[in-house]
Design a protein around this motif. Structure first.
Motif, mmCIF file in Angstrom:
data_model
loop_
_atom_site.group_PDB
_atom_site.id
_atom_site.type_symbol
_atom_site.label_atom_id
_atom_site.label_comp_id
_atom_site.label_asym_id
_atom_site.label_seq_id
_atom_site.Cartn_x
_atom_site.Cartn_y
_atom_site.Cartn_z
ATOM 1 N N TYR A 157 17.027 -1.434 13.846
ATOM 2 C CA TYR A 157 18.145 -2.027 13.892
ATOM 3 C C TYR A 157 17.948 -3.718 13.821
ATOM 4 O O TYR A 157 17.263 -3.956 14.951
ATOM 5 N N LYS A 202 26.952 -9.543 10.785
ATOM 6 C CA LYS A 202 25.952 -7.974 10.378
ATOM 7 C C LYS A 202 25.243 -7.476 10.546
ATOM 8 O O LYS A 202 23.810 -8.259 11.361
ATOM 9 N N THR A 203 25.194 -5.844 10.311
ATOM 10 C CA THR A 203 23.927 -5.581 11.264
ATOM 11 C C THR A 203 23.514 -4.420 9.785
ATOM 12 O O THR A 203 24.107 -3.985 9.000
ATOM 13 N N GLN A 235 16.818 -0.016 2.872
ATOM 14 C CA GLN A 235 17.569 -0.024 3.856
ATOM 15 C C GLN A 235 18.522 0.691 4.032
ATOM 16 O O GLN A 235 18.806 1.383 2.606
ATOM 17 N N ALA A 291 21.685 1.353 6.083
ATOM 18 C CA ALA A 291 22.754 0.489 6.419
ATOM 19 C C ALA A 291 23.772 -0.738 6.136
ATOM 20 O O ALA A 291 22.935 -1.643 6.309
ATOM 21 N N ASP A 292 24.264 -0.800 6.380
ATOM 22 C CA ASP A 292 25.017 -1.979 5.937
ATOM 23 C C ASP A 292 26.523 -2.296 6.399
ATOM 24 O O ASP A 292 27.369 -2.101 6.169
ATOM 25 N N SER A 293 26.571 -2.773 7.570
ATOM 26 C CA SER A 293 28.087 -3.721 8.313
ATOM 27 C C SER A 293 28.360 -4.612 8.854
ATOM 28 O O SER A 293 27.376 -5.753 9.359
ATOM 29 N N ARG A 294 29.591 -4.593 9.735
ATOM 30 C CA ARG A 294 29.807 -6.021 10.698
ATOM 31 C C ARG A 294 30.505 -5.723 11.727
ATOM 32 O O ARG A 294 31.763 -5.597 11.744
ATOM 33 N N LEU A 295 30.220 -6.761 12.477
ATOM 34 C CA LEU A 295 31.404 -6.137 13.456
ATOM 35 C C LEU A 295 32.420 -7.918 13.480
ATOM 36 O O LEU A 295 31.661 -9.134 12.751
ATOM 37 N N ASP A 296 33.237 -8.225 13.892
ATOM 38 C CA ASP A 296 33.479 -9.543 14.057
ATOM 39 C C ASP A 296 33.129 -11.067 14.296
ATOM 40 O O ASP A 296 33.331 -12.248 13.619
ATOM 41 N N ILE A 316 28.388 1.450 20.634
ATOM 42 C CA ILE A 316 28.937 2.242 19.127
ATOM 43 C C ILE A 316 27.703 3.344 19.736
ATOM 44 O O ILE A 316 26.796 3.713 19.988
ATOM 45 N N ASP A 323 27.596 8.090 18.034
ATOM 46 C CA ASP A 323 27.695 7.905 16.860
ATOM 47 C C ASP A 323 29.049 9.546 16.602
ATOM 48 O O ASP A 323 29.607 9.791 15.944
#
Length: 259
Positions: free
Chosen positions: A203, A210-211, A222, A224-229, A254, A256
Motif C-alpha cells: 500500500y 491518492k492511495t 495495480q 486499487a486506486d482511491s483517494r482521501l480528501d 480504515i 474491511d
C-alpha cells in the motif's frame, strides 16, 4: 526514539551536537551515551562550502536487528552509517558515504541491512552486518544510486523483494539478494509516507491523498486506486485488521468490515 529491553534509545543528530543516548525506561537515568565520531567534511563534491549545521543533521529512526547470535543497533547519520551494541552503546562498525541529512529508516531483510544515505549523493546500500570497524570497502553487497532512491519514505520488504518509492513517486522493485531491478513504475505525485504490506499487497499513500495498492511480486499489478480528501505526510499505522491513517486534516480508521 525506540525501546530496547529496559532502554529508551534517543538520537540527537543536530547542527551542533551529534550523539545517541540510552535512558533507563523506569527511572530516566542515562545508561550510556555515544558521540558520533565523524570526520566531518563540510565541502560538497565541487569543493564548495556546505552549511555546516545542515550538513550534520539526521532524522532517521534506528533499528535493532538480531544477527549471528547478537544484536546490533543500526543508526544512520550524515555521511556515516553506524552499528552499535544496543546494550552498551559501543560502536561495532561503520560505513562512510557522500550524502547527508538522512531521513529513511533502515530495514533488515534476508541478512542484509538496507539503508538510504540521504541527499546530495543519494544511495541505497545493502550491507552485510557481520564486519567490525570501518567496513566501507568490504561489506557493501550492492548499491543503487540516483534520483529514484528515496529521501523520505522507507522501503517495504517482502519475500525477497524490496519495494522502494522515491519522493517523486518512482516505484522500484529490487531483488534483495542481488540488488537487481525487477521492475520500475511511476505512481504519480509525491510520496512522503512509507509504504506497508499485508503479506500479499503493498500500500502506498501519496501526498495528494491518492492511495495505490499493488500485488506483491515480480510483475507489476495495480489492484486499487482511491483517494482521501487531503494528502498523507505521516506513515500509516496498523491496528488489528485496520489502517490508522493521518492526512493533513483528518485521522481515519480504515477496515474491511467496520464495526
Amino acid at each position: 526514539v525506540i525501546l530496547h529491553r529496559d532502554l529508551l534509545i534517543l538520537t540527537f543528530d543536530g547542527a551542533d551536537l551529534q550523539y545517541l543516548a540510552a535512558l533507563n525506561k523506569h527511572t530516566g537515568a542515562t545508561v550510556w551515551q555515544s558521540k558520533r565520531e565523524v570526520d566531518w567534511k563540510d565541502l560538497d563534491a565541487a569543493g564548495q562550502p556546505i552549511n555546516e549545521g545542515d550538513f550534520r543533521k539526521g532524522f532517521t529512526t534506528p533499528l535493532v536487528i538480531s544477527h549471528n547470535g547478537g544484536q546490533q543497533l543500526i543508526s544512520p547519520a550524515s555521511s556515516t552509517i553506524f552499528a552499535y551494541d544496543p546494550d552498551t552503546g559501543k560502536e561495532l562498525w561503520r560505513i562512510t558515504n557522500q550524502a547527508h541529512t538522512p531521513s529513511v529508516s533502515p530495514v533488515f531483510a534476508d541478512g542484509l541491512v538496507l539503508v538510504a544515505t540521504g541527499v546530495r549523493k543519494p544511495e541505497m546500500l545493502a550491507i552485510r552486518p557481520e564486519g567490525r570497524g570501518d567496513i566501507t570497502d568490504t561489506h557493501v553487497a550492492w548499491r543503487i544510486t540516483g534520483k529514484d532512491v528515496p529521501h523520505t519514505p522507507s522501503p517495504a520488504v517482502l519475500d525477497g523483494l524490496m519495494y522502494m518509492v522515491s519522493d517523486h513517486g518512482a516505484l522500484t522493485c529490487v531483488e534483495i539478494a542481488t540488488g537487481g531491478v525487477i521492475w520500475r513504475e511511476k505512481l504519480g505525485g509525491s510520496q512522503i509516507a512509507s509504504p506497508v504490506h499485508d503479506g500479499q499487497r503493498v500500500y502506498f499513500f501519496g501526498a495528494s491523498g491518492k492511495t495505490i495498492v499493488i500485488r506483491a511480486g515480480r510483475k507489476y499489478e495495480q489492484l486499487a486506486d482511491s483517494r482521501l480528501d487531503a494528502g498523507f505526510m505521516a506513515s500509516p499505522s496498523v491496528f488489528a485488521d485496520s489502517f490508522i491513517l493521518r492526512t493533513k486534516t483528518h485521522l481515519y480508521r480504515i477496515a474491511d468490515k467496520p464495526e
